[in-house]
Motif scaffolding. Structure first.
Motif, mmCIF file in Angstrom:
data_model
loop_
_atom_site.group_PDB
_atom_site.id
_atom_site.type_symbol
_atom_site.label_atom_id
_atom_site.label_comp_id
_atom_site.label_asym_id
_atom_site.label_seq_id
_atom_site.Cartn_x
_atom_site.Cartn_y
_atom_site.Cartn_z
ATOM 1 N N ARG A 57 36.778 44.332 44.183
ATOM 2 C CA ARG A 57 38.153 43.844 44.023
ATOM 3 C C ARG A 57 38.666 43.982 42.594
ATOM 4 O O ARG A 57 39.830 43.726 42.313
ATOM 5 C CB ARG A 57 38.220 42.372 44.440
ATOM 6 N N VAL A 99 41.677 41.910 41.047
ATOM 7 C CA VAL A 99 41.447 40.785 40.151
ATOM 8 C C VAL A 99 41.006 41.307 38.792
ATOM 9 O O VAL A 99 40.489 42.425 38.685
ATOM 10 C CB VAL A 99 40.394 39.802 40.706
ATOM 11 N N GLN A 100 41.228 40.488 37.796
ATOM 12 C CA GLN A 100 40.797 40.818 36.453
ATOM 13 C C GLN A 100 39.454 40.146 36.204
ATOM 14 O O GLN A 100 39.151 39.091 36.768
ATOM 15 C CB GLN A 100 41.833 40.350 35.417
ATOM 16 N N GLN A 103 39.082 36.492 35.571
ATOM 17 C CA GLN A 103 39.200 35.586 36.707
ATOM 18 C C GLN A 103 37.849 35.359 37.387
ATOM 19 O O GLN A 103 37.711 34.441 38.184
ATOM 20 C CB GLN A 103 40.180 36.152 37.735
#
Length: 140
Positions: A57, A99-100, A103
């Motif tokens: 992700r 997502v980064q 996170q």
């Protein structure tokens, strides 16, 4: 094979001799995206500590592959702080659904001396953003 990218399988196929173009066709991603992902994984081997479902992700495009002076800065920061270093393209905005890394994992708690080293080295590479993550890696 469109859908979620299995990074362990991608890496295994590449190590077994599959070309970037073959992987691009197999995984339904651009050759540039496949090449970038492989280069990021090679540049930051500690990413392998993250579970595969989280890596799949991740917004890989935000991560910059370190070369030249930037690679030197990464090595210097790792040596000086003992933390996990990541570099990003400044002002990148990722696509929906990704997502980064910040996170997913905890940032490093820096001593005043480490913060000074970070600020001094950041000045030498103004086109990137640098984040230090805790070592050992801790999920959020």
């Amino acid at each position: 094979m469109d859908g979620e990218l299995d990074l362990d399988q991608l890496g295994a196929e590449h190590r077994a001799g599959a070309t970037v173009e073959e992987l691009s066709r197999r995984w339904g991603r651009s050759a540039g995206a496949i090449r970038h992902t492989l280069e990021v994984r090679a540049s930051f081997p500690w990413l392998a500590q993250l579970p595969s479902h989280l890596l799949a992700r991740l917004d890989w495009a935000e991560i910059q592959v370190p070369t030249g002076v930037v690679a030197d800065v990464v090595r210097q920061l790792e040596a000086a702080t003992g933390q996990l270093v990541m570099i990003y393209h400044r002002d990148h905005r990722g696509p929906a659904g990704t997502v980064q890394l910040c996170q997913l994992i905890e940032v490093a708690q820096l001593s005043p001396a480490d913060a000074t080293v970070l600020v001094d080295l950041e000045r030498t590479v103004p086109d990137v953003s640098i984040v230090l993550y805790g070592n050992p890696l801790r999920l959020r």
